[in-house]
Design a protein around this motif. Structure first.
Motif, PDB file in Angstrom:
ATOM      1  N   THR A  44      38.027  68.573  30.099  1.00 33.23           N
ATOM      2  CA  THR A  44      36.747  69.666  30.854  1.00 33.23           C
ATOM      3  C   THR A  44      35.321  68.227  31.704  1.00 33.23           C
ATOM      4  N   ALA A  45      35.404  67.617  31.821  1.00 34.00           N
ATOM      5  CA  ALA A  45      34.408  66.951  32.136  1.00 34.00           C
ATOM      6  C   ALA A  45      34.879  66.269  33.905  1.00 34.00           C
ATOM      7  N   VAL A  46      36.107  66.065  33.668  1.00 30.18           N
ATOM      8  CA  VAL A  46      37.292  66.626  34.877  1.00 30.18           C
ATOM      9  C   VAL A  46      37.512  67.824  35.817  1.00 30.18           C
ATOM     10  N   ALA A  47      37.729  68.338  34.870  1.00 29.42           N
ATOM     11  CA  ALA A  47      37.194  70.113  35.261  1.00 29.42           C
ATOM     12  C   ALA A  47      36.053  70.308  36.277  1.00 29.42           C
TER      13      ALA A  47
ATOM     14  N   ILE B 211      30.061  70.008  39.523  1.00 26.93           N
ATOM     15  CA  ILE B 211      28.787  69.094  39.665  1.00 26.93           C
ATOM     16  C   ILE B 211      28.899  68.548  40.894  1.00 26.93           C
ATOM     17  N   ILE B 212      29.418  68.237  41.570  1.00 31.46           N
ATOM     18  CA  ILE B 212      29.446  67.346  43.016  1.00 31.46           C
ATOM     19  C   ILE B 212      28.918  69.171  43.964  1.00 31.46           C
ATOM     20  N   SER B 213      28.824  70.185  43.890  1.00 29.53           N
ATOM     21  CA  SER B 213      28.504  71.063  44.580  1.00 29.53           C
ATOM     22  C   SER B 213      27.402  70.843  44.715  1.00 29.53           C
ATOM     23  N   LEU B 214      26.414  70.900  42.871  1.00 31.09           N
ATOM     24  CA  LEU B 214      25.747  71.113  42.800  1.00 31.09           C
ATOM     25  C   LEU B 214      24.422  70.297  43.240  1.00 31.09           C
ATOM     26  N   LEU B 215      25.382  68.534  43.143  1.00 31.77           N
ATOM     27  CA  LEU B 215      24.783  67.600  43.444  1.00 31.77           C
ATOM     28  C   LEU B 215      23.694  67.792  45.272  1.00 31.77           C
TER      29      LEU B 215
END
Length: 141
Positions: free
Chosen positions: A80-83, A88-92
């Motif tokens: 789930t974390a990898v998916a 997460i990168i987009s939010l960063l």
């Protein structure tokens, strides 16, 4: 570590390369086993530096990730974390864009303000880089 290498070799010869490489955990095992073996040999020979010792620690600690594969709930959490990594990168990226926007805004508004006792070389809005540092200080408290 030798048991771990033996486990990887048995699975490699038992499954065959084509079936072995289809599971990402098996490739992870090859990298970790090979890296820990090589760095351990280098450290034991006495020709190691700081980087080699840190790499050895990284590889040896990575063997603990084998527990993630064995435990279904940890494996599901890891997958789930990898998916969710692209999100997460987009939010960063959005966070970085907002920081740059406000850094430019604060530099335009406050760059000519006279310093008081609360400002230092890092805590001011004289440049974009110092404004980004100041925004990071303000965002984490």
């Amino acid at each position: 570590m030798s048991i771990y290498i033996f486990d990887v070799l048995v699975r490699l010869f038992g499954l065959g390369w084509k079936s072995f490489r289809s599971d990402g955990w098996n490739l992870f095992d090859i990298v970790v086993a090979g890296g820990s073996f090589i760095t351990t040999l280098v450290v034991r020979s006495g020709a190691s530096g700081f980087v080699t010792q840190q790499l050895q620690k990284l590889f040896l600690v990575s063997i603990a990730f084998k527990l993630v594969q064995r435990n279904n709930s940890l494996n599901m959490l890891f997958k789930t974390a990898v998916a969710s990594l692209p999100v997460i990168i987009s939010l960063l990226g959005l966070w970085l864009i907002l920081f740059i926007f406000f850094a430019i805004l604060f530099v335009e508004v406050f760059s000519l303000t006279k310093w008081n006792s609360g400002e230092t070389r890092n805590k001011n809005y004289n440049s974009i880089s110092s404004a980004l540092v100041m925004l990071a200080f303000m965002s984490v408290g």
